[in-house]
Design a protein around this motif. Structure first.
Motif, PDB file in Angstrom:
ATOM      1  N   GLY A  88     -17.084 -45.702 -20.732  1.00 57.38           N
ATOM      2  CA  GLY A  88     -17.257 -44.268 -20.268  1.00 57.38           C
ATOM      3  C   GLY A  88     -18.355 -43.556 -20.753  1.00 57.38           C
ATOM      4  O   GLY A  88     -19.039 -42.580 -20.235  1.00 57.38           O
ATOM      5  N   GLU A  89     -19.182 -44.246 -21.718  1.00 54.66           N
ATOM      6  CA  GLU A  89     -20.429 -43.655 -22.286  1.00 54.66           C
ATOM      7  C   GLU A  89     -21.640 -43.477 -21.408  1.00 54.66           C
ATOM      8  O   GLU A  89     -22.237 -42.448 -21.486  1.00 54.66           O
ATOM      9  N   GLU A  90     -21.842 -44.455 -20.486  1.00 51.98           N
ATOM     10  CA  GLU A  90     -22.784 -44.352 -19.551  1.00 51.98           C
ATOM     11  C   GLU A  90     -22.189 -44.316 -18.398  1.00 51.98           C
ATOM     12  O   GLU A  90     -21.296 -44.875 -17.582  1.00 51.98           O
ATOM     13  N   ARG A  91     -22.781 -43.236 -17.570  1.00 46.03           N
ATOM     14  CA  ARG A  91     -22.079 -42.843 -16.379  1.00 46.03           C
ATOM     15  C   ARG A  91     -23.407 -42.453 -15.332  1.00 46.03           C
ATOM     16  O   ARG A  91     -24.038 -41.542 -15.561  1.00 46.03           O
ATOM     17  N   THR A 195     -30.134 -50.220  -8.762  1.00 43.33           N
ATOM     18  CA  THR A 195     -31.280 -51.123  -8.948  1.00 43.33           C
ATOM     19  C   THR A 195     -31.668 -51.269 -10.536  1.00 43.33           C
ATOM     20  O   THR A 195     -31.321 -50.146 -11.016  1.00 43.33           O
ATOM     21  N   ASP A 196     -32.211 -52.107 -10.992  1.00 48.05           N
ATOM     22  CA  ASP A 196     -32.392 -52.275 -12.278  1.00 48.05           C
ATOM     23  C   ASP A 196     -33.842 -51.544 -12.481  1.00 48.05           C
ATOM     24  O   ASP A 196     -34.802 -51.718 -11.559  1.00 48.05           O
ATOM     25  N   TYR A 197     -34.057 -50.749 -13.395  1.00 42.61           N
ATOM     26  CA  TYR A 197     -35.280 -49.903 -13.553  1.00 42.61           C
ATOM     27  C   TYR A 197     -36.493 -50.691 -14.001  1.00 42.61           C
ATOM     28  O   TYR A 197     -37.597 -50.258 -13.566  1.00 42.61           O
ATOM     29  N   GLU A 198     -36.447 -51.750 -14.557  1.00 40.00           N
ATOM     30  CA  GLU A 198     -37.557 -52.523 -15.163  1.00 40.00           C
ATOM     31  C   GLU A 198     -38.219 -53.522 -14.321  1.00 40.00           C
ATOM     32  O   GLU A 198     -38.105 -53.372 -13.006  1.00 40.00           O
ATOM     33  N   CYS A 199     -38.913 -54.665 -14.663  1.00 39.30           N
ATOM     34  CA  CYS A 199     -39.822 -55.365 -13.842  1.00 39.30           C
ATOM     35  C   CYS A 199     -39.097 -56.414 -13.370  1.00 39.30           C
ATOM     36  O   CYS A 199     -38.771 -56.555 -12.246  1.00 39.30           O
ATOM     37  N   PHE A 200     -38.103 -57.180 -14.212  1.00 41.33           N
ATOM     38  CA  PHE A 200     -37.296 -58.145 -13.724  1.00 41.33           C
ATOM     39  C   PHE A 200     -36.015 -58.418 -14.859  1.00 41.33           C
ATOM     40  O   PHE A 200     -36.306 -57.657 -15.943  1.00 41.33           O
ATOM     41  N   THR A 201     -34.944 -58.821 -14.266  1.00 46.07           N
ATOM     42  CA  THR A 201     -33.699 -59.103 -15.285  1.00 46.07           C
ATOM     43  C   THR A 201     -33.362 -60.621 -15.207  1.00 46.07           C
ATOM     44  O   THR A 201     -33.464 -61.332 -14.205  1.00 46.07           O
ATOM     45  N   LEU A 202     -33.075 -60.855 -16.201  1.00 46.59           N
ATOM     46  CA  LEU A 202     -32.585 -62.343 -16.293  1.00 46.59           C
ATOM     47  C   LEU A 202     -31.014 -62.314 -16.813  1.00 46.59           C
ATOM     48  O   LEU A 202     -30.978 -61.736 -17.891  1.00 46.59           O
ATOM     49  N   LEU A 203     -30.050 -62.970 -15.926  1.00 53.00           N
ATOM     50  CA  LEU A 203     -28.747 -62.499 -16.350  1.00 53.00           C
ATOM     51  C   LEU A 203     -27.983 -64.011 -16.707  1.00 53.00           C
ATOM     52  O   LEU A 203     -28.284 -65.021 -15.819  1.00 53.00           O
ATOM     53  N   ALA A 290     -45.206 -43.666 -15.890  1.00 56.69           N
ATOM     54  CA  ALA A 290     -45.483 -44.085 -17.344  1.00 56.69           C
ATOM     55  C   ALA A 290     -44.175 -44.935 -17.680  1.00 56.69           C
ATOM     56  O   ALA A 290     -42.860 -44.476 -17.763  1.00 56.69           O
ATOM     57  N   SER A 291     -44.115 -46.282 -17.918  1.00 55.96           N
ATOM     58  CA  SER A 291     -42.816 -47.035 -17.837  1.00 55.96           C
ATOM     59  C   SER A 291     -41.761 -46.699 -19.075  1.00 55.96           C
ATOM     60  O   SER A 291     -40.726 -46.577 -18.764  1.00 55.96           O
ATOM     61  N   GLY A 292     -42.198 -46.383 -20.355  1.00 56.75           N
ATOM     62  CA  GLY A 292     -41.529 -46.083 -21.262  1.00 56.75           C
ATOM     63  C   GLY A 292     -40.804 -44.816 -21.163  1.00 56.75           C
ATOM     64  O   GLY A 292     -39.463 -44.737 -21.167  1.00 56.75           O
ATOM     65  N   ALA A 293     -41.444 -43.932 -20.705  1.00 56.12           N
ATOM     66  CA  ALA A 293     -40.953 -42.494 -20.587  1.00 56.12           C
ATOM     67  C   ALA A 293     -40.053 -42.335 -19.460  1.00 56.12           C
ATOM     68  O   ALA A 293     -38.871 -41.872 -19.521  1.00 56.12           O
ATOM     69  N   GLN A 298     -34.452 -41.800 -17.464  1.00 54.61           N
ATOM     70  CA  GLN A 298     -33.233 -42.635 -16.777  1.00 54.61           C
ATOM     71  C   GLN A 298     -32.048 -42.865 -17.755  1.00 54.61           C
ATOM     72  O   GLN A 298     -31.126 -42.288 -17.240  1.00 54.61           O
ATOM     73  N   THR A 299     -32.357 -43.174 -18.790  1.00 57.41           N
ATOM     74  CA  THR A 299     -31.155 -43.516 -19.811  1.00 57.41           C
ATOM     75  C   THR A 299     -30.657 -42.267 -20.304  1.00 57.41           C
ATOM     76  O   THR A 299     -29.555 -41.935 -20.459  1.00 57.41           O
ATOM     77  N   ALA A 300     -31.425 -41.113 -20.490  1.00 52.85           N
ATOM     78  CA  ALA A 300     -31.010 -39.756 -21.053  1.00 52.85           C
ATOM     79  C   ALA A 300     -30.084 -39.176 -20.095  1.00 52.85           C
ATOM     80  O   ALA A 300     -29.448 -38.236 -20.377  1.00 52.85           O
ATOM     81  N   GLN A 301     -30.317 -39.632 -18.843  1.00 52.74           N
ATOM     82  CA  GLN A 301     -29.300 -38.723 -17.769  1.00 52.74           C
ATOM     83  C   GLN A 301     -28.198 -39.418 -17.470  1.00 52.74           C
ATOM     84  O   GLN A 301     -27.207 -39.059 -16.563  1.00 52.74           O
TER      85      GLN A 301
END
Ligand code: AKG
Ligand code: FE2
Length: 335
Positions: A88-91, A195-203, A290-293, A298-301
């Motif tokens: 429930g933390e991330e929504r 979609t994932d926010y970053e460049c690519f994901t390895l799962l 700006a990638s980090g910002a 996104q995370t903050a929301q």
């Protein structure tokens, strides 16, 4: 019964070669696969399976603890968005609560200089063996991620070391996700569509559940392969490639069986500005971000502890940042 995706497979062993021609051959294969599909499998001799097994054993032991032990390293106590993420933390806005708990590992950045909201010391739980079960995997995959950035640079027609100056302290995030055994959870997805926010994901995951969207809008299963990692393109790589590669929407369907999954999201340094690096076909315009910002915004929301900090006035966000879901993100052929 849903259909299973048939995804391209790329063997990236050659990226560890001293022979530039071998590395170029992998870059060409990666380019072909990513043009065809935002999701693919990667195999390679450089992957150290022992580290995968240790990570899984560590995650099993960690999530088996009681809630109080896990909440001792609650993510809301961390300096760099690392720690335990309870159910429930991330929504995501408008989505039901996902049925998952997680532990987020970020760039363990102990220095005072250059601190950013996602760069600081990791919050490590007291559990003996946790750090040693997780950090070597994070570092191992980060090194392979740097090889992949070299391959993407080559694939985009840039110098192989194009991204190297921007990969000093990237806030790559490793998530240890636990989907509990939940036979009754009929109406709750594991993770809602995104979609994932970053460049690519390895799962790497222990069982089925991951689904990608097909061109006709149906959800299709991505079968796990024991010999391969699932890789996918994120919003930022869609932008860097000016739409040559697409960030494909995916989700985790409700899974009655217990499941563990370990995505590692690869990004560039916090202050790197993501903008197209090659000409596109003009069908879509990607404004620089700006990638980090962007990641933090996104995370903050989506995280409750950050929403609470905002509500208390302790955290002020730049309203000029694009809202979630507006960057990268285009539906694409999944198979
Ligand atoms: O658990 C999975 O298979 C995928 C998780 C995922 O898509 C994510 O965390 O972004
Ligand atoms: Fe994802």
């Amino acid at each position: 019964m849903t259909d299973a995706a048939t995804l391209p497979v790329v063997d990236i062993s050659g990226l560890a070669s001293a022979d530039a021609a071998e590395r170029r051959a992998v870059a060409a294969a990666l380019d072909r696969a990513c043009v065809r599909s935002g999701f693919l499998y990667v195999t390679g001799a450089q992957f150290d399976r022992a580290l995968f097994n240790r990570l899984l054993a560590t995650a099993r032991a960690y999530f088996a603890q009681d809630s109080a032990a896990k909440m001792a390293s609650y993510i809301g106590r961390s300096a760099n968005h690392s720690g335990y993420v309870p159910v429930g933390e991330e929504r995501f806005a408008g989505s039901p609560v996902d049925l998952k708990e997680a532990f987020d590992v970020n760039n363990d950045y102990p220095h005072d200089d250059g601190r950013r909201p996602l760069l600081g010391p990791n919050l490590w739980p007291a559990m003996p063996g946790f750090r040693d079960g997780v950090l070597p995997y994070y570092r191992h995959l980060s090194a392979i991620g740097a090889q992949l950035f070299g391959a993407f640079a080559t694939a985009l027609g840039l110098a192989e070391d194009h991204f190297a100056p921007h990969l000093r302290h990237p806030p790559n995030q490793l998530r240890l996700i636990h989907y509990p055994h939940a036979p009754e959870a009929d109406d709750r997805p594991g993770i809602g569509a995104h979609t994932d926010y970053e460049c690519f994901t390895l799962l790497f995951a222990t069982g089925p559940g991951l689904q990608v969207i097909a061109p006709d809008g149906r959800w299709i299963d991505v079968p796990q392969r024991p010999d391969a990692m699932v890789m996918n393109i994120g919003d930022m790589m869609e932008t860097l490639s000016n739409g040559r590669y697409t960030a494909t929407t995916h989700r985790v369907r409700k899974v009655p069986d217990e499941r563990y999954s370990f995505p590692l999201f690869f990004t560039l340094d916090y202050d790197y500005v993501v903008a197209p690096l090659i000409p596109g076909d003009g069908t879509r315009v990607y404004p620089p971000v700006a990638s980090g910002a962007h990641l933090f915004h996104q995370t903050a929301q989506t995280f409750a502890y950050l929403k609470e900090r905002r509500a208390r006035g302790e955290l002020v966000l730049d309203d000029a940042m694009p809202p979630p879901g507006s960057f990268g993100r285009r539906e694409a052929a999944a198979a």
